[in-house]
Design a protein around this motif. Structure first.
Motif, PDB file in Angstrom:
ATOM      1  N   ALA A 140       0.830  -1.206   0.000  1.00 37.97           N
ATOM      2  CA  ALA A 140       0.000   0.000   0.000  1.00 37.97           C
ATOM      3  C   ALA A 140       0.863   1.254   0.000  1.00 37.97           C
ATOM      4  O   ALA A 140       0.536   2.246  -0.660  1.00 37.97           O
ATOM      5  N   THR A 141       1.988   1.208   0.705  1.00 33.01           N
ATOM      6  CA  THR A 141       2.919   2.338   0.713  1.00 33.01           C
ATOM      7  C   THR A 141       3.544   2.520  -0.662  1.00 33.01           C
ATOM      8  O   THR A 141       3.666   3.648  -1.159  1.00 33.01           O
ATOM      9  N   LEU A 142       3.940   1.419  -1.296  1.00 34.48           N
ATOM     10  CA  LEU A 142       4.469   1.502  -2.663  1.00 34.48           C
ATOM     11  C   LEU A 142       3.439   2.080  -3.623  1.00 34.48           C
ATOM     12  O   LEU A 142       3.775   2.909  -4.486  1.00 34.48           O
ATOM     13  N   ALA A 143       2.195   1.671  -3.499  1.00 29.42           N
ATOM     14  CA  ALA A 143       1.135   2.177  -4.371  1.00 29.42           C
ATOM     15  C   ALA A 143       0.930   3.676  -4.158  1.00 29.42           C
ATOM     16  O   ALA A 143       0.762   4.435  -5.129  1.00 29.42           O
ATOM     17  N   ASP A 144       0.968   4.126  -2.906  1.00 33.73           N
ATOM     18  CA  ASP A 144       0.828   5.554  -2.618  1.00 33.73           C
ATOM     19  C   ASP A 144       2.000   6.338  -3.209  1.00 33.73           C
ATOM     20  O   ASP A 144       1.816   7.402  -3.808  1.00 33.73           O
ATOM     21  N   HIS A 145       3.202   5.805  -3.047  1.00 38.34           N
ATOM     22  CA  HIS A 145       4.385   6.453  -3.616  1.00 38.34           C
ATOM     23  C   HIS A 145       4.259   6.540  -5.139  1.00 38.34           C
ATOM     24  O   HIS A 145       4.519   7.586  -5.739  1.00 38.34           O
ATOM     25  N   HIS A 146       3.836   5.453  -5.746  1.00 44.37           N
ATOM     26  CA  HIS A 146       3.682   5.422  -7.203  1.00 44.37           C
ATOM     27  C   HIS A 146       2.650   6.455  -7.662  1.00 44.37           C
ATOM     28  O   HIS A 146       2.861   7.171  -8.639  1.00 44.37           O
ATOM     29  N   HIS A 147       1.544   6.556  -6.957  1.00 45.83           N
ATOM     30  CA  HIS A 147       0.502   7.520  -7.291  1.00 45.83           C
ATOM     31  C   HIS A 147       1.054   8.952  -7.217  1.00 45.83           C
ATOM     32  O   HIS A 147       0.813   9.773  -8.109  1.00 45.83           O
ATOM     33  N   LYS A 148       1.800   9.244  -6.170  1.00 45.41           N
ATOM     34  CA  LYS A 148       2.362  10.590  -6.001  1.00 45.41           C
ATOM     35  C   LYS A 148       3.438  10.867  -7.050  1.00 45.41           C
ATOM     36  O   LYS A 148       3.544  11.990  -7.555  1.00 45.41           O
ATOM     37  N   TYR A 149       4.233   9.867  -7.378  1.00 48.96           N
ATOM     38  CA  TYR A 149       5.245  10.009  -8.429  1.00 48.96           C
ATOM     39  C   TYR A 149       4.583  10.295  -9.767  1.00 48.96           C
ATOM     40  O   TYR A 149       4.987  11.199 -10.503  1.00 48.96           O
ATOM     41  N   ARG A 150       3.527   9.540 -10.079  1.00 48.23           N
ATOM     42  CA  ARG A 150       2.787   9.734 -11.328  1.00 48.23           C
ATOM     43  C   ARG A 150       2.211  11.151 -11.391  1.00 48.23           C
ATOM     44  O   ARG A 150       2.270  11.820 -12.419  1.00 48.23           O
ATOM     45  N   GLN A 151       1.667  11.625 -10.271  1.00 46.31           N
ATOM     46  CA  GLN A 151       1.097  12.971 -10.245  1.00 46.31           C
ATOM     47  C   GLN A 151       2.175  14.030 -10.449  1.00 46.31           C
ATOM     48  O   GLN A 151       1.936  15.041 -11.120  1.00 46.31           O
ATOM     49  N   LEU A 152       3.361  13.809  -9.898  1.00 48.33           N
ATOM     50  CA  LEU A 152       4.461  14.753 -10.129  1.00 48.33           C
ATOM     51  C   LEU A 152       4.813  14.819 -11.614  1.00 48.33           C
ATOM     52  O   LEU A 152       5.090  15.897 -12.145  1.00 48.33           O
ATOM     53  N   ARG A 153       4.816  13.668 -12.290  1.00 45.19           N
ATOM     54  CA  ARG A 153       5.077  13.655 -13.741  1.00 45.19           C
ATOM     55  C   ARG A 153       4.053  14.505 -14.474  1.00 45.19           C
ATOM     56  O   ARG A 153       4.399  15.267 -15.376  1.00 45.19           O
ATOM     57  N   ILE A 154       2.799  14.374 -14.079  1.00 49.89           N
ATOM     58  CA  ILE A 154       1.742  15.167 -14.710  1.00 49.89           C
ATOM     59  C   ILE A 154       1.930  16.646 -14.391  1.00 49.89           C
ATOM     60  O   ILE A 154       1.842  17.504 -15.282  1.00 49.89           O
ATOM     61  N   ASP A 155       2.206  16.967 -13.135  1.00 57.34           N
ATOM     62  CA  ASP A 155       2.373  18.362 -12.729  1.00 57.34           C
ATOM     63  C   ASP A 155       3.540  19.039 -13.441  1.00 57.34           C
ATOM     64  O   ASP A 155       3.440  20.196 -13.854  1.00 57.34           O
ATOM     65  N   TYR A 156       4.648  18.325 -13.576  1.00 53.39           N
ATOM     66  CA  TYR A 156       5.839  18.924 -14.181  1.00 53.39           C
ATOM     67  C   TYR A 156       5.850  18.851 -15.704  1.00 53.39           C
ATOM     68  O   TYR A 156       6.338  19.763 -16.360  1.00 53.39           O
ATOM     69  N   PRO A 214       1.780  11.582 -17.717  1.00 54.15           N
ATOM     70  CA  PRO A 214       2.475  10.548 -16.951  1.00 54.15           C
ATOM     71  C   PRO A 214       3.327   9.637 -17.840  1.00 54.15           C
ATOM     72  O   PRO A 214       3.710   8.547 -17.424  1.00 54.15           O
ATOM     73  N   VAL A 215       3.627  10.069 -19.072  1.00 53.14           N
ATOM     74  CA  VAL A 215       4.408   9.243 -19.989  1.00 53.14           C
ATOM     75  C   VAL A 215       5.696   8.801 -19.303  1.00 53.14           C
ATOM     76  O   VAL A 215       6.386   9.589 -18.664  1.00 53.14           O
ATOM     77  N   GLY A 216       5.998   7.522 -19.426  1.00 47.88           N
ATOM     78  CA  GLY A 216       7.196   6.969 -18.807  1.00 47.88           C
ATOM     79  C   GLY A 216       6.929   6.294 -17.478  1.00 47.88           C
ATOM     80  O   GLY A 216       7.805   5.656 -16.915  1.00 47.88           O
ATOM     81  N   VAL A 217       5.713   6.440 -16.970  1.00 52.02           N
ATOM     82  CA  VAL A 217       5.356   5.816 -15.704  1.00 52.02           C
ATOM     83  C   VAL A 217       4.504   4.595 -16.008  1.00 52.02           C
ATOM     84  O   VAL A 217       3.417   4.699 -16.557  1.00 52.02           O
ATOM     85  N   ARG A 218       5.021   3.434 -15.692  1.00 48.13           N
ATOM     86  CA  ARG A 218       4.262   2.203 -15.906  1.00 48.13           C
ATOM     87  C   ARG A 218       3.238   2.024 -14.794  1.00 48.13           C
ATOM     88  O   ARG A 218       3.425   2.496 -13.687  1.00 48.13           O
TER      89      ARG A 218
END
Length: 94
Positions: free
Chosen positions: A62-78, A82-86
């Motif tokens: 669940a922690t990994l999933a939360d981290h992945h979600h936040k990482y994906r959102q950072l890709r979108i924000d910047y 989310p290209v490049g995020v599997r």
């Protein structure tokens, strides 16, 4: 500091939290990468060994999933995408 450096700093500082399936365990990953594992009182005397392992595993996933979600959102924000995020697929769920 440029945009890419800010992005990399933000990725490195992601704070993620996950709770186990039945709520016995909470895992938090701090921005520095440290893991904090909290076990609810009574778990060790209530659950069998395999149940304890499953609770810890589900909290970590669940922690990994939360981290992945936040990482994906950072890709979108910047970068606007989310290209490049599997997609996050927990081990054993392929």
């Amino acid at each position: 500091m440029g945009r890419l450096e800010r992005y990399q700093d933000d990725v490195a500082a992601i704070h993620a939290t996950g709770t186990s399936t039945y709520g016995w365990v909470t895992v938090t990953r701090a921005g520095d990468g440290e893991l904090d594992v909290r076990i609810r009182p009574g778990m060790l005397r209530t659950l069998a060994d395999t149940e304890i392992a499953a609770e810890i595993r589900s909290a970590l996933l669940a922690t990994l999933a939360d981290h992945h979600h936040k990482y994906r959102q950072l890709r979108i924000d910047y970068f606007g995408s989310p290209v490049g995020v599997r997609a996050f697929t927990p081990p054993g769920h392929s």
